[in-house]
Design a protein around this motif. Sequence first.
Motif, PDB file in Angstrom:
ATOM      1  N   GLU A 226      -3.158   4.956  -7.267  1.00 41.49           N
ATOM      2  CA  GLU A 226      -2.924   3.693  -7.970  1.00 41.49           C
ATOM      3  C   GLU A 226      -3.202   2.494  -7.067  1.00 41.49           C
ATOM      4  N   LEU A 227      -4.285   2.607  -6.302  1.00 41.66           N
ATOM      5  CA  LEU A 227      -4.733   1.505  -5.444  1.00 41.66           C
ATOM      6  C   LEU A 227      -5.570   0.534  -6.266  1.00 41.66           C
ATOM      7  N   ASP A 228      -5.306  -0.734  -6.109  1.00 42.37           N
ATOM      8  CA  ASP A 228      -6.132  -1.759  -6.744  1.00 42.37           C
ATOM      9  C   ASP A 228      -7.524  -1.682  -6.118  1.00 42.37           C
ATOM     10  N   THR A 229      -8.560  -1.638  -6.932  1.00 45.09           N
ATOM     11  CA  THR A 229      -9.915  -1.521  -6.388  1.00 45.09           C
ATOM     12  C   THR A 229     -10.276  -2.716  -5.501  1.00 45.09           C
ATOM     13  N   ALA A 230      -9.564  -3.824  -5.643  1.00 49.53           N
ATOM     14  CA  ALA A 230      -9.837  -4.998  -4.801  1.00 49.53           C
ATOM     15  C   ALA A 230      -9.510  -4.736  -3.335  1.00 49.53           C
ATOM     16  N   VAL A 231      -8.673  -3.751  -3.044  1.00 45.98           N
ATOM     17  CA  VAL A 231      -8.319  -3.470  -1.645  1.00 45.98           C
ATOM     18  C   VAL A 231      -9.215  -2.411  -1.019  1.00 45.98           C
ATOM     19  N   LEU A 232     -10.087  -1.793  -1.800  1.00 50.12           N
ATOM     20  CA  LEU A 232     -10.897  -0.699  -1.261  1.00 50.12           C
ATOM     21  C   LEU A 232     -11.841  -1.157  -0.158  1.00 50.12           C
TER      22      LEU A 232
ATOM     23  N   TRP B  47     -23.017   9.030  -3.685  1.00 53.74           N
ATOM     24  CA  TRP B  47     -22.108  10.047  -4.200  1.00 53.74           C
ATOM     25  C   TRP B  47     -20.682   9.894  -3.684  1.00 53.74           C
ATOM     26  N   ALA B  48     -20.488   9.282  -2.534  1.00 53.21           N
ATOM     27  CA  ALA B  48     -19.138   9.154  -1.967  1.00 53.21           C
ATOM     28  C   ALA B  48     -18.290   8.141  -2.740  1.00 53.21           C
ATOM     29  N   ARG B  49     -18.932   7.160  -3.362  1.00 48.22           N
ATOM     30  CA  ARG B  49     -18.184   6.127  -4.104  1.00 48.22           C
ATOM     31  C   ARG B  49     -17.300   6.732  -5.194  1.00 48.22           C
ATOM     32  N   SER B  50     -17.823   7.713  -5.918  1.00 44.36           N
ATOM     33  CA  SER B  50     -17.023   8.294  -7.001  1.00 44.36           C
ATOM     34  C   SER B  50     -15.782   8.990  -6.447  1.00 44.36           C
ATOM     35  N   ARG B  51     -15.903   9.587  -5.266  1.00 47.25           N
ATOM     36  CA  ARG B  51     -14.740  10.233  -4.641  1.00 47.25           C
ATOM     37  C   ARG B  51     -13.716   9.199  -4.199  1.00 47.25           C
ATOM     38  N   VAL B  52     -14.194   8.093  -3.664  1.00 52.98           N
ATOM     39  CA  VAL B  52     -13.289   7.014  -3.247  1.00 52.98           C
ATOM     40  C   VAL B  52     -12.569   6.437  -4.460  1.00 52.98           C
ATOM     41  N   LEU B  53     -13.291   6.215  -5.544  1.00 51.87           N
ATOM     42  CA  LEU B  53     -12.676   5.658  -6.750  1.00 51.87           C
ATOM     43  C   LEU B  53     -11.667   6.620  -7.367  1.00 51.87           C
ATOM     44  N   ALA B  54     -11.967   7.910  -7.354  1.00 49.67           N
ATOM     45  CA  ALA B  54     -11.022   8.898  -7.875  1.00 49.67           C
ATOM     46  C   ALA B  54      -9.753   8.928  -7.022  1.00 49.67           C
TER      47      ALA B  54
ATOM     48  N   GLU C 256      -0.978   9.504  12.166  1.00 52.45           N
ATOM     49  CA  GLU C 256      -0.082   8.367  11.931  1.00 52.45           C
ATOM     50  C   GLU C 256       0.812   8.704  10.741  1.00 52.45           C
ATOM     51  N   GLU C 257       2.116   8.597  10.927  1.00 50.77           N
ATOM     52  CA  GLU C 257       3.032   8.857   9.809  1.00 50.77           C
ATOM     53  C   GLU C 257       2.850   7.839   8.692  1.00 50.77           C
ATOM     54  N   GLU C 258       2.560   6.619   9.053  1.00 50.41           N
ATOM     55  CA  GLU C 258       2.337   5.573   8.061  1.00 50.41           C
ATOM     56  C   GLU C 258       0.907   5.069   8.208  1.00 50.41           C
ATOM     57  N   GLY C 259      -0.019   5.921   7.862  1.00 54.58           N
ATOM     58  CA  GLY C 259      -1.429   5.620   8.042  1.00 54.58           C
ATOM     59  C   GLY C 259      -2.019   4.787   6.924  1.00 54.58           C
ATOM     60  N   PHE C 260      -3.305   4.527   7.064  1.00 57.01           N
ATOM     61  CA  PHE C 260      -4.049   3.772   6.058  1.00 57.01           C
ATOM     62  C   PHE C 260      -4.462   4.695   4.924  1.00 57.01           C
ATOM     63  N   PRO C 261      -4.163   4.308   3.692  1.00 58.11           N
ATOM     64  CA  PRO C 261      -4.778   5.044   2.601  1.00 58.11           C
ATOM     65  C   PRO C 261      -6.296   4.897   2.754  1.00 58.11           C
ATOM     66  N   LEU C 262      -7.012   5.891   2.441  1.00 53.21           N
ATOM     67  CA  LEU C 262      -8.468   5.907   2.444  1.00 53.21           C
ATOM     68  C   LEU C 262      -9.077   6.298   3.788  1.00 53.21           C
ATOM     69  N   HIS C 263      -8.317   6.217   4.886  1.00 54.64           N
ATOM     70  CA  HIS C 263      -8.908   6.509   6.192  1.00 54.64           C
ATOM     71  C   HIS C 263      -9.437   7.941   6.250  1.00 54.64           C
ATOM     72  N   ASP C 264      -8.568   8.916   5.990  1.00 54.74           N
ATOM     73  CA  ASP C 264      -8.998  10.306   6.130  1.00 54.74           C
ATOM     74  C   ASP C 264     -10.121  10.651   5.162  1.00 54.74           C
TER      75      ASP C 264
ATOM     76  N   LEU D 229       0.840  -1.193   0.000  1.00 57.06           N
ATOM     77  CA  LEU D 229       0.000   0.000   0.000  1.00 57.06           C
ATOM     78  C   LEU D 229       0.877   1.245   0.000  1.00 57.06           C
ATOM     79  N   PRO D 230       0.408   2.305  -0.626  1.00 56.45           N
ATOM     80  CA  PRO D 230       1.194   3.546  -0.598  1.00 56.45           C
ATOM     81  C   PRO D 230       1.271   4.103   0.819  1.00 56.45           C
ATOM     82  N   ARG D 231       2.368   4.721   1.096  1.00 58.68           N
ATOM     83  CA  ARG D 231       2.571   5.349   2.394  1.00 58.68           C
ATOM     84  C   ARG D 231       1.845   6.686   2.410  1.00 58.68           C
ATOM     85  N   VAL D 232       0.984   6.894   3.405  1.00 56.61           N
ATOM     86  CA  VAL D 232       0.257   8.157   3.517  1.00 56.61           C
ATOM     87  C   VAL D 232       0.363   8.679   4.945  1.00 56.61           C
ATOM     88  N   PHE D 233       0.371   9.985   5.057  1.00 54.96           N
ATOM     89  CA  PHE D 233       0.298  10.617   6.374  1.00 54.96           C
ATOM     90  C   PHE D 233      -1.181  10.775   6.695  1.00 54.96           C
ATOM     91  N   GLU D 234      -1.602  10.214   7.794  1.00 52.19           N
ATOM     92  CA  GLU D 234      -3.021  10.170   8.160  1.00 52.19           C
ATOM     93  C   GLU D 234      -3.297  11.094   9.339  1.00 52.19           C
TER      94      GLU D 234
END
Length: 167
Positions: free
Chosen positions: A114-120, A101-108, A58-66, A27-32
């Motif tokens: 470059e997250l695989d949609t299987a991990v969403l 409406w939130a799904r389109s934002r998550v997919l964007a 979290e310095e190494e947070g979860f992508p998608l959390h925020d 997973l990409p490293r994200v600041f959360e």
Amino acid sequence: SFPEAAGERDLVSRTLEIVEPLRDTSLPRVFEHGDLSNPNLILLSSGRVGVVDWELAEEEGFPLHDLSFFLAFATSALRRTPTVEEYVAAFRDAFFGRAGWARSRVLAYADRLELDTAVLAPLFLACWARYTAGLAVRIADDRSGLDEAGATWVRHNRYYRLWSHAL
């Protein structure tokens, strides 16, 4: 943290089963930030948005959390949800509804990272489960976990309900 006889064992077990594929996923490293909602968002005099209260960062947070956290807050604010039940209904409609409406934002967002949609779905569930676990840990007695009053409080919290609903 929940009492031994609590019904959370099944929720945790099902959650762990669904998030298991994340173990082997890069997973990409994200600041959360960790709590991207009101009152942690402020409008600056420049017209830009500022973010305060970094205690859960979290310095190494979860992508998608925020993003998930913010979108849940935004949908609740748009619908002016005064109760937990209405908060969950707004969440359900925004993320899982036919016109969600939130799904389109998550997919964007996933596309940009470059997250695989299987991990969403596992990431989305992990975000709510982890936030709920953090609540439980913060109010639990370090030695014995949650007492029944604490467990009841967590179960009635909107984030516990979002975790359960997402599951």
